[in-house]
Structure formats: structure tokens, C-alpha cells
Design a protein around this motif. Structure first.
Motif, PDB file in Angstrom:
ATOM      1  N   LEU A 173       0.838  -1.196   0.000  1.00  0.00           N
ATOM      2  CA  LEU A 173       0.000   0.000   0.000  1.00  0.00           C
ATOM      3  C   LEU A 173       0.872   1.244   0.000  1.00  0.00           C
ATOM      4  O   LEU A 173       1.898   1.296   0.688  1.00  0.00           O
ATOM      5  N   ASP A 174       0.465   2.249  -0.755  1.00  0.00           N
ATOM      6  CA  ASP A 174       1.150   3.528  -0.686  1.00  0.00           C
ATOM      7  C   ASP A 174       0.945   4.142   0.688  1.00  0.00           C
ATOM      8  O   ASP A 174      -0.039   3.865   1.373  1.00  0.00           O
ATOM      9  N   ALA A 175       1.875   5.003   1.067  1.00  0.00           N
ATOM     10  CA  ALA A 175       1.825   5.591   2.413  1.00  0.00           C
ATOM     11  C   ALA A 175       0.535   6.352   2.660  1.00  0.00           C
ATOM     12  O   ALA A 175       0.024   6.403   3.755  1.00  0.00           O
ATOM     13  N   ASN A 176      -0.016   6.977   1.628  1.00  0.00           N
ATOM     14  CA  ASN A 176      -1.222   7.797   1.801  1.00  0.00           C
ATOM     15  C   ASN A 176      -2.461   7.129   1.227  1.00  0.00           C
ATOM     16  O   ASN A 176      -3.445   7.793   0.930  1.00  0.00           O
ATOM     17  N   THR A 218     -10.867  -6.766  -0.266  1.00  0.00           N
ATOM     18  CA  THR A 218      -9.944  -7.887  -0.080  1.00  0.00           C
ATOM     19  C   THR A 218      -8.518  -7.485  -0.388  1.00  0.00           C
ATOM     20  O   THR A 218      -7.588  -7.822   0.358  1.00  0.00           O
ATOM     21  N   ARG A 219      -8.323  -6.757  -1.475  1.00  0.00           N
ATOM     22  CA  ARG A 219      -6.964  -6.315  -1.810  1.00  0.00           C
ATOM     23  C   ARG A 219      -6.390  -5.424  -0.711  1.00  0.00           C
ATOM     24  O   ARG A 219      -5.221  -5.560  -0.326  1.00  0.00           O
ATOM     25  N   GLU A 220      -7.196  -4.509  -0.195  1.00  0.00           N
ATOM     26  CA  GLU A 220      -6.711  -3.607   0.851  1.00  0.00           C
ATOM     27  C   GLU A 220      -6.415  -4.368   2.149  1.00  0.00           C
ATOM     28  O   GLU A 220      -5.408  -4.105   2.810  1.00  0.00           O
ATOM     29  N   ALA A 221      -7.302  -5.286   2.518  1.00  0.00           N
ATOM     30  CA  ALA A 221      -7.097  -6.035   3.764  1.00  0.00           C
ATOM     31  C   ALA A 221      -5.838  -6.893   3.683  1.00  0.00           C
ATOM     32  O   ALA A 221      -5.006  -6.891   4.604  1.00  0.00           O
ATOM     33  N   ILE A 222      -5.677  -7.635   2.590  1.00  0.00           N
ATOM     34  CA  ILE A 222      -4.487  -8.482   2.441  1.00  0.00           C
ATOM     35  C   ILE A 222      -3.230  -7.621   2.402  1.00  0.00           C
ATOM     36  O   ILE A 222      -2.201  -7.970   3.008  1.00  0.00           O
ATOM     37  N   ALA A 223      -3.287  -6.480   1.721  1.00  0.00           N
ATOM     38  CA  ALA A 223      -2.130  -5.584   1.653  1.00  0.00           C
ATOM     39  C   ALA A 223      -1.745  -5.084   3.039  1.00  0.00           C
ATOM     40  O   ALA A 223      -0.558  -5.044   3.389  1.00  0.00           O
ATOM     41  N   HIS A 224      -2.733  -4.704   3.844  1.00  0.00           N
ATOM     42  CA  HIS A 224      -2.438  -4.247   5.204  1.00  0.00           C
ATOM     43  C   HIS A 224      -1.764  -5.355   6.015  1.00  0.00           C
ATOM     44  O   HIS A 224      -0.800  -5.106   6.750  1.00  0.00           O
ATOM     45  N   TRP A 225      -2.286  -6.570   5.912  1.00  0.00           N
ATOM     46  CA  TRP A 225      -1.692  -7.684   6.649  1.00  0.00           C
ATOM     47  C   TRP A 225      -0.253  -7.929   6.201  1.00  0.00           C
ATOM     48  O   TRP A 225       0.648  -8.093   7.026  1.00  0.00           O
ATOM     49  N   LEU A 240      -0.951  -7.886  -7.268  1.00  0.00           N
ATOM     50  CA  LEU A 240      -0.163  -9.090  -7.060  1.00  0.00           C
ATOM     51  C   LEU A 240       1.323  -8.843  -7.322  1.00  0.00           C
ATOM     52  O   LEU A 240       2.188  -9.416  -6.641  1.00  0.00           O
ATOM     53  N   ARG A 241       1.612  -7.971  -8.270  1.00  0.00           N
ATOM     54  CA  ARG A 241       3.012  -7.675  -8.583  1.00  0.00           C
ATOM     55  C   ARG A 241       3.706  -7.001  -7.398  1.00  0.00           C
ATOM     56  O   ARG A 241       4.848  -7.306  -7.073  1.00  0.00           O
ATOM     57  N   ARG A 242       3.018  -6.093  -6.737  1.00  0.00           N
ATOM     58  CA  ARG A 242       3.601  -5.435  -5.563  1.00  0.00           C
ATOM     59  C   ARG A 242       3.642  -6.372  -4.361  1.00  0.00           C
ATOM     60  O   ARG A 242       4.500  -6.270  -3.499  1.00  0.00           O
ATOM     61  N   LEU A 243       2.707  -7.298  -4.329  1.00  0.00           N
ATOM     62  CA  LEU A 243       2.611  -8.230  -3.199  1.00  0.00           C
ATOM     63  C   LEU A 243       3.644  -9.349  -3.275  1.00  0.00           C
ATOM     64  O   LEU A 243       4.083  -9.875  -2.250  1.00  0.00           O
ATOM     65  N   PHE A 244       4.068  -9.713  -4.494  1.00  0.00           N
ATOM     66  CA  PHE A 244       4.828 -10.937  -4.714  1.00  0.00           C
ATOM     67  C   PHE A 244       6.124 -11.044  -3.899  1.00  0.00           C
ATOM     68  O   PHE A 244       6.414 -12.115  -3.337  1.00  0.00           O
ATOM     69  N   PRO A 245       6.936  -9.994  -3.777  1.00  0.00           N
ATOM     70  CA  PRO A 245       8.160 -10.133  -2.969  1.00  0.00           C
ATOM     71  C   PRO A 245       7.875 -10.556  -1.527  1.00  0.00           C
ATOM     72  O   PRO A 245       8.621 -11.356  -0.941  1.00  0.00           O
ATOM     73  N   ALA A 265       2.569 -20.940  -7.208  1.00  0.00           N
ATOM     74  CA  ALA A 265       2.896 -21.266  -8.597  1.00  0.00           C
ATOM     75  C   ALA A 265       1.968 -20.530  -9.566  1.00  0.00           C
ATOM     76  O   ALA A 265       2.419 -19.999 -10.600  1.00  0.00           O
ATOM     77  N   SER A 266       0.677 -20.464  -9.238  1.00  0.00           N
ATOM     78  CA  SER A 266      -0.283 -19.770 -10.105  1.00  0.00           C
ATOM     79  C   SER A 266       0.029 -18.281 -10.200  1.00  0.00           C
ATOM     80  O   SER A 266      -0.019 -17.689 -11.279  1.00  0.00           O
ATOM     81  N   ILE A 267       0.348 -17.664  -9.055  1.00  0.00           N
ATOM     82  CA  ILE A 267       0.653 -16.231  -9.046  1.00  0.00           C
ATOM     83  C   ILE A 267       1.939 -15.958  -9.827  1.00  0.00           C
ATOM     84  O   ILE A 267       2.014 -15.012 -10.623  1.00  0.00           O
ATOM     85  N   ALA A 268       2.960 -16.804  -9.610  1.00  0.00           N
ATOM     86  CA  ALA A 268       4.230 -16.627 -10.316  1.00  0.00           C
ATOM     87  C   ALA A 268       4.028 -16.730 -11.824  1.00  0.00           C
ATOM     88  O   ALA A 268       4.586 -15.932 -12.603  1.00  0.00           O
ATOM     89  N   LYS A 269       3.238 -17.691 -12.267  1.00  0.00           N
ATOM     90  CA  LYS A 269       2.955 -17.828 -13.706  1.00  0.00           C
ATOM     91  C   LYS A 269       2.243 -16.596 -14.241  1.00  0.00           C
ATOM     92  O   LYS A 269       2.567 -16.076 -15.319  1.00  0.00           O
ATOM     93  N   LEU A 270       1.272 -16.120 -13.487  1.00  0.00           N
ATOM     94  CA  LEU A 270       0.489 -14.960 -13.909  1.00  0.00           C
ATOM     95  C   LEU A 270       1.373 -13.728 -14.068  1.00  0.00           C
ATOM     96  O   LEU A 270       1.150 -12.908 -14.967  1.00  0.00           O
ATOM     97  N   LEU A 271       2.395 -13.616 -13.231  1.00  0.00           N
ATOM     98  CA  LEU A 271       3.280 -12.452 -13.250  1.00  0.00           C
ATOM     99  C   LEU A 271       4.501 -12.655 -14.146  1.00  0.00           C
ATOM    100  O   LEU A 271       5.324 -11.745 -14.282  1.00  0.00           O
ATOM    101  N   GLY A 272       4.638 -13.859 -14.724  1.00  0.00           N
ATOM    102  CA  GLY A 272       5.818 -14.135 -15.540  1.00  0.00           C
ATOM    103  C   GLY A 272       7.074 -14.333 -14.718  1.00  0.00           C
ATOM    104  O   GLY A 272       8.190 -14.157 -15.200  1.00  0.00           O
TER     105      GLY A 272
END
Length: 829
Positions: free
Chosen positions: A80-83, A455-462, A530-535, A608-615
Motif C-alpha cells: 500500500l502507498d503511504a497515503n 480484499t486487496r486492501e485487507a491483504i495488503a495491510h496484513w 499481485l506484482r507489488r505483493l509478490f516479494p 505457482a499460479s501467481i508466479a505464472k500470472l506475473l511471468g
């Protein structure tokens, strides 16, 4: 005259050399050798000392470095961005009912109430408490963003709380509360109720109260960096047309405290209680005058230090406004943002009613479009129930900020985790009003259907709360208000302890939505998310794979089991989420836990599914998934031929029971001077390495998470055990432990009632229904049996909770994952 040399006869001792005679070459070599050995020894000793010192300081450095790791956040960019939570970036989500722990509150502005002339001394209602013994409370409608309708049923009256938000300006716009009070038909007379509205500045800011005649608080104005300028207006109560009751009184006070003792939100109930006084007089419609309780001047507890008047700030942190009136009545509270300049009209009265009806209609339309219950032929009462279930989960979403208390094996004392924010649903507003990692994945299964952005915001916060090791504190107790609801022994989070990685369930749903319709607006934000989440996902997955491994290759073991085996019938495994479910009787490093094995199999497949989706590189995740999903390996590690079921393995005996402790009291000595006898564990047969052989939810995990192949013969045993009423089956859902198990409904200590030892849990039942749907649609020898069982269990599940009567148990209301019933009704898995 030259000196003569004596010949040295072989075998005779050589005479000692004279003082003026040089040593022989041989002697010189021996002496030099001794000197060299001494020097070498000294050099080695010095080297060892230097090495020891280096190692000592290195060890200190490493210990210090390792000690810091637990409170060092993950180095990758935040998801998530700071703001991202600011009013400018997300104005529609800036304001909300984000304090699930109170009966009704908008962020930091909330309401209390109490019944006047009650038999109870002071029955003040504020934070959601089971001890209040309300008949019920919960959201009937809530869209998660713009409006909500809640019903609170007290003993002889009902409060209906409604709110609507209106966008405008730079600080999240305006909002209005409406509180309607009606007496129950069974009430002997119209109750007199005091509503207490308060505004609390829990961040740097100012509040100023504006009082009209008769001490009536008309409004509060204020300013904060987050909100800018704002105004809160308290409109006068409106009574019902047939009511002869009159407006009784309005009182308020401002609390001014020095900056070093400013109260936290967790103390506000006590502050109000310490401000109450019985000196006020209420004139009833009949003319009778009675003394009632009302806010007066705040009197700190006697132990609180008196403050220097010079330290008191000019503006208050806390303003409370009490309105006392006889039912029926209606009150509106209006918040207006100072940056909302072109406001067409105030959000009150008929305008409020119009907006509310509009939002209700939009909610109904979206609900039917999302879940289709009307088209499936459900009755009005069923649909009303489903709407309330969804709304309670949405209304139970909270926004928390603060610091966890954490500890690692390298820390002598607990440390404060870095400050952070968390946007999350909660399991229970009364008992668990905070974030739990294991619960949240189940919450997001439903919320992702309603609003993927939530869902995206909640998972990102966690995930933004992850430390550099890949660990996320499993229970988020952020700030003093959250901490005040948690027993001290559960506050400290330890970094070796995991929790089921259920967030992968929510991610799996987002992937399916994106894959099925990538052009849909709701799905378009998923790929960059997902790209920002992957690391962080990679580090999280690796953390499980390194810290929770078992004794054998590709086996897993939960850390954090209770170590005091003397007091527990079976030491708990809180980290697994299934607290007191029977595991190995004697915790050891030799345990293998089947549920964690299955969670890792599921997680590796989704990685594996996420990695494939992101290349990204996905081969290692695919290999892990293939290995962990291998049914032969699963059978080898966890199949018990004796039980004919999947099982944990460890140092175990079933010959245990709780027995009264024997306390020796010497003759003639008073009994009360000796310790009270406790229930302690008695072990009648020594444990040994074996399968635990407890049939219940743990046994089902290879089925629940679809690890078993559709043609696995083990599936037949699982379906038979599920349908057996002497084991898991009830008319209301699957019980958590077999009725024939020795620990079925047994207490774990004299104070701990059975939790996962029989009672029905909706999250596991949802997984069971979903799995039956999966196997009922997959080609295999058990397809028809799974399909039939699916229909039967899905029908029964709505009558869940108590495995004998269907009556709800435990914390009330438990409106977190219980709302998964909506997905079963909609058949959306």
C-alpha cells in the motif's frame, strides 16, 4: 700450551661443558627447538585469545542483529502507498464504522447509552460486551462504504442506528447518524433512555463545544491535520406523533487534561462513569419528578495525581453530550467537513431519509446480482438473514493503528513492533474485536465476492505488517484500546509461531476472478496488486518452509504448543487455529501435523499460479506443490491404518485424564493455609511414537483442501466417517471431534471448556461443503456419493453451532466466518 681434549668413550656420560666453552651444535639445536615450540605455543595462545575475542564480539553482534530482526520490517516496497488511506486518495473509504468493538461508532466518534430508573445501578452501554446481555445487536444492511442500518435490542426497547455518507470536499465528505428508539410491546411503560454522544480527538487536534441555553450542546467544531476543519451538529430529538413524552434534558461536559495524562479511547467508559451524578431531576409527562443519572463534572479516581492548572490545555480532547428522553424518539447527528464548499443541502430530515432509501435499494440490487438468492427461490426470511450475515461482516471491518508486543528467542524481554495500520474484519465485536491472521482468510472468501477492493486492501495491510524474516504476528493487538480487551498472557506474539496461511484462500479467489474475466473493472486492479505483493509472498512462503518443518523430509510441525503438560489434558496448539483439538499428548520435535502439511500443499500451488500470472519463476513452487500433493507421500506420513483415517504423529498416549491433585495437610493444621487442590493430568500409560488417532476436523484436511485425488480410496473412508452420526455427522453440520473419541467434549483444564472437541465450526463446514462440491463434480468412483452428501450437508449447515441442538455457543455474536453461510446458499465456491 694448547688444551688437550679428552676422548669421549661410547656409553660414558659426557662431562658438563665448561663455562667458557661454547655449546655443541646439537645442543644449540635442541635449545632452539625448545624456544621455537614455546614461541609457537605463545603465538597459538595469543591467536586463540584474539579469535575468541573476535568470536565473542561477533556473537554479540550477531545476537544483537538477530534480536533486531523480529522488529525490523520487510525491506521490499509496501504493498500500500503511504497515503492510500487518506481522504484525498480514497475519500469514499475514509469514514466508516471502523470501530467494531463499540455498539455504534464512526472511526473515533461514537455513542453510549443507559436506561434510566433501572434496577441496575449504572447500566452504561458502550463497548460491545457479552456481559451486557442484550437480546441482540447487529447490522441488518451495510454496503461497506456509504451506509449501514443496525438494530440493537436491549431488554425493553430497541435502538435502530443508521448512517449515510455523502462525498464532497477533500476530507471524506459529510455523514449523518440517525438513532431511533422504540419500546417493546412487552415493556410495562415507556422507558426513559439517556444517549451519550462523544467526540474524542485521539490524534493531535482540537475540539470546541458550543452550548446553547439550558446547557444544551448544539455543536462541536474542531480541526485536525487529517480532517481539516469540521463541525458536528446535535439536532434536537423528535418524538413520535402519538407520544405525549417531552424532551427531558440535555447535558454535556468537556474534559481538559494535561498532555501527559490524556486518556486513551479504552478509558472513555470509565471517564463517563466517573462523571455521573444523581442530582438531576427529570419531570415525567405525568408531572412526577424523579432523580436521574447524568454527566456532571469529571472527577478523576482518588489515586490519580492532581495536575497543575498551568499544564491544562485550552481545548479539550473529549466532549460528551447526554440527551435524556422518553421513548419513542429519533435523534440525528450531523458531521460536516469544512472543505465541502458546494454542499447542495444538509444531510438531515427528509434528505437523509431519501438518501437512505436510495442506498438500501442499491444494496438490494447489488446483493441479488452478486449472490442471486431470489432467483434461487429463497424465501424473504432467508434472504434477510443472508443480507444481515454479509452486513455484519462488513460492519465488523475495523481500522486499527498501533504497535504489537513481540519477542524472539534472542530477546530477553518483549519489544514493541514498529507502528502500523491494519484494515481487517474481526471474528467477534464483543470478544475478539481485533485482527486474527487465521480468521481473515476466511473473511475474505466472502468479502472478495462483494467487493474485491476490500480484499486487496485487507491483504495488503496484513502483508505490510511482515518483518524481514517473513513473519506476521498472528494476532494483531494494535494500540491501548485493543490491548485492553486481551488477557496479559496472550499479548506478546512470538516470532517462531505461525498461523494457517489462509490469506491464500482470498488470493485464490482474486486469481479466479481475474482469470475468468480479466477485462472486468473489479478484476483489473488485481494484477498490479499481485506484482507489488509478490516479494512479500515469496518471503512469507519461505518462512513457513524453514520455521515450521517437521522431523522427516516434506513433513511439517506447528511451533508454539503449550509446554506445561501437567495442567492440560492435552496441551493446546493455538497456532494451528484449532486450539484444543487433540494432538500428541506429550509435545516433542518428532511431531508431524497433517493440517499444516495440507496448508503448505495448497499455498505452494497458489504461489505457482501467481508466479505464472506475473511471468516470474514458478518451477520451484510447482515442484513443491507436486511433492506435497503426492498422495503416496501423504499416506506414508499421515495415514493411520488402525483408525483408517489421516492423523497427526507424535509422542502420544490416550491413557490420560484430569485428576484432583493431592495436597498433604499435616494433622492438626488448618486446611486453608495450604494450596487449593487443582485438577492435574494423570498419565496411566507412558507415551510412545505413534499416530494420535483422533478422528475429527484434522483428519479431513487432505479432503478439505482438495489434496486427495478424486480416485483415492481414502476418500471413501472420509465420506463414510463424515456421514456417521456416531462420529462427525449432526443435523446442523459436522462436529469438530468424533462423538466416539475419548476426548469428545472433555474439558482441557478445570477452567477450559471444550472448544474444538465437538462443537460445530462454520469455517471448516464451509470447506467441507466446498470440497463435496469439488469431488461431486470431478470424475471418479465417489462422485455420486460426494454429490449426495453435498446436498444434505449444505441444507443442514444453516442450523449450525451446538452439535445437539443447533444453538449458538461461545462468544456472541460470532459474526466473522459464520457469514460464509451466504456463499453456501449462493453455491459460490
Amino acid at each position: 700450551m694448547g688444551r688437550q681434549r679428552k676422548r669421549v668413550v661410547t656409553g660414558e656420560a659426557a662431562p658438563p661443558p665448561r663455562k667458557d666453552e661454547k655449546p655443541s651444535a646439537l645442543h644449540r639445536k635442541e635449545k632452539k627447538k625448545k624456544v621455537d615450540i614455546g614461541k609457537i605455543f605463545i603465538n597459538i595462545s595469543i591467536g586463540l585469545c584474539i579469535f575468541s575475542l573476535i568470536w565473542f564480539f561477533y556473537a554479540l553482534y550477531m545476537r544483537s542483529s538477530l534480536a533486531k530482526r523480529v522488529v525490523t520490517l520487510h525491506p521490499s516496497s509496501h504493498v500500500l502507498d503511504a497515503n492510500s488511506s487518506s481522504a484525498k486518495v480514497s475519500p469514499e473509504r475514509f469514514w466508516g464504522s471502523y470501530r467494531p468493538q463499540v455498539y455504534f461508532g464512526m472511526k473515533t466518534r461514537s455513542m453510549m447509552w443507559m436506561r434510566q430508573f433501572s434496577d441496575l445501578d449504572v447500566n452504561l452501554r458502550h463497548t460491545c460486551e457479552q456481559g451486557d446481555r442484550l437480546q441482540g445487536y447487529g447490522w441488518l444492511m451495510h454496503d461497506g462504504i456509504t451506509f449501514g442500518v443496525q438494530e440493537i435490542r436491549d431488554n425493553d426497547f430497541t435502538l435502530t442506528t443508521e448512517f449515510v455518507k455523502k462525498m464532497g470536499g477533500d476530507h471524506g465528505g459529510d455523514w449523518t447518524w440517525r438513532i431511533t428508539a422504540k419500546q417493546h410491546s412487552s415493556a410495562p411503560q415507556a422507558p426513559v433512555i439517556s444517549l451519550m454522544f462523544y467526540a474524542a480527538a485521539d490524534t493531535q487536534g482540537s475540539l470546541e463545544a458550543h452550548v446553547e441555553e439550558r446547557n444544551r450542546l448544539a455543536s462541536i467544531t474542531g480541526f485536525s491535520e487529517e480532517l481539516g476543519n469540521f463541525k458536528i451538529t446535535f439536532r434536537k430529538p423528535v418524538t413520535g406523533e402519538l407520544s405525549s413524552a417531552k424532551y427531558a434534558s440535555s447535558l454535556s461536559f468537556q474534559l481538559q487534561l494535561s498532555s501527559d495524562c490524556s486518556p486513551g479511547l479504552e478509558k472513555l467508559t470509565d471517564i463517563v462513569k466517573h462523571s455521573l451524578n444523581r442530582r438531576f431531576v427529570y419531570s415525567s409527562p405525568s408531572g412526577e419528578k424523579r432523580h436521574y443519572i447524568a454527566v456532571d463534572t469529571y472527577k478523576p479516581p482518588h489515586h490519580q495525581n492532581q495536575q497543575n492548572p498551568a499544564d491544562i490545555r485550552k481545548e479539550s480532547d473529549f466532549v460528551v453530550h447526554q440527551v435524556t428522553v422518553q421513548t419513542p424518539f429519533q435523534i440525528e447527528v450531523l458531521f460536516e467537513s469544512g472543505s465541502f464548499h458546494n454542499r447542495p443541502n444538509q444531510l438531515v430530515g427528509s434528505i437523509m431519509t431519501q438518501e437512505l432509501e436510495k442506498r438500501k435499494s442499491e444494496f438490494d440490487t447489488k446483493f441479488e446480482k452478486t449472490f442471486g438468492l431470489e432467483s434461487k427461490g429463497y424465501s424473504h426470511s432467508h434472504i434477510k438473514f443472508a443480507k444481515a450475515a454479509l452486513s455484519n461482516m462488513l460492519g465488523g471491518v475495523g481500522y486499527f493503528y498501533g504497535q504489537s508486543v513481540v519477542q524472539s528467542v534472542y530477546n530477553e524481554y518483549p519489544l514493541l513492533y514498529p507502528e502500523g495500520a491494519l484494515f481487517t474484519a474481526v471474528p467477534s465485536r464483543s470478544f475478539f474485536p481485533r485482527g486474527f491472521l487465521w480468521d481473515e482468510g476466511f473473511h475474505q472468501l466472502l468479502l472478495s465476492k462483494w467487493d474485491p477492493q476490500v480484499t486487496r486492501e485487507a491483504i495488503a495491510h496484513w502483508m505490510d505488517l511482515m518483518n524481514m524474516e517473513g513473519w506476521i504476528p498472528r494476532e494483531q493487538i494494535l494500540g491501548d484500546e485493543a490491548r485492553s480487551k486481551v488477557p496479559a498472557e496472550f499479548v506478546v506474539q512470538r516470532n517462531e509461531n505461525a498461523n494457517p496461511p489462509t490469506l491464500f484462500l482470498g488470493l485464490q479467489e482474486l486469481i479466479q476472478q481475474f482469470s475468468s474475466n480479466p477485462d472486468k473493472t473489479a478484476s483489473q486492479a488485481t494484477l498490479p496488486f499481485l506484482r507489488r505483493l509478490f516479494p512479500r509472498l515469496k518471503t512469507w512462503f519461505e518462512w513457513y518452509n524453514t520455521t515450521q518443518t517437521g522431523p522427516l523430509p516434506n513433513s511439517y510441525r506447528w511451533r508454539g504448543r503449550d509446554k506445561d503438560t501437567n495442567l492440560f489434558l492435552n496441551p493446546k496448539t493455538l497456532t494451528s487455529g484449532l486450539d484444543d483439538y487433540p494432538r500428541a499428548s506429550h509435545p516433542s520435535a518428532d511431531e508431524r501435523h497433517v493440517d499444516l502439511h495440507c496448508w503448505m500443499a495448497l499455498s505452494s500451488g497458489i504461489m505457482a499460479s501467481i508466479a505464472k500470472l506475473l511471468g516470474e519463476s514458478h518451477q520451484d513452487y510447482e515442484l513443491s506443490h507436486k511433492v506435497l500433493s503426492d498422495n503416496n507421500l501423504l499416506n506414508e506420513l499421515h495415514w493411520s491404518e488402525q483408525l483408517r483415517s489421516f492423523s497427526d504423529f507424535g509422542n502420544h498416549t490416550q491413557a490420560v485424564s484430569l485428576q484432583q491433585e493431592k495436597v498433604y495437610v499435616p494433622p492438626g493444621q488448618p486446611r486453608h493455609q495450604f494450596p487449593v487442590a487443582r485438577l492435574v493430568r494423570s498419565v496411566r500409560r507412558a507415551p510412545k511414537q505413534q499416530f494420535v488417532n483422533a478422528l475429527g476436523y484434522i483428519s479431513l484436511f487432505p479432503f478439505l483442501l482438495h489434496i486427495l485425488t478424486p480416485d483415492s480410496p481414502k476418500l471413501e473412508h472420509i465420506l463414510r466417517d463424515m456421514r456417521d452420526s456416531n462420529k462427525l455427522w449432526t443435523p446442523y453440520g459436522l462436529r469438530s471431534l468424533s462423538k466416539s473419541d475419548p476426548m469428545y467434549m472433555k474439558r482441557n483444564t478445570e477452567h477450559d471448556a471444550p472448544y474444538w472437541r465437538g462443537p460445530i465450526w462454520i469455517n471448516i463446514n464451509y470447506l467441507a461443503v466446498r470440497a463435496l462440491h469439488h469431488y461431486g463434480n470431478a470424475e471418479g468412483p465417489y462422485k455420486e456419493k460426494a454429490a449426495a452428501l453435498y446436498e444434505e450437508l449444505r441444507t443442514n449447515i444453516i442450523n449450525n453451532y451446538n452439535d445437539s441442538t443447533g444453538r449458538g455457543q461461545g462468544s456472541h455474536p460470532f459474526t466473522g466466518w459464520s457469514a460464509l453461510t451466504v456463499l453456501m446458499m449462493a453455491e459460490q465456491y
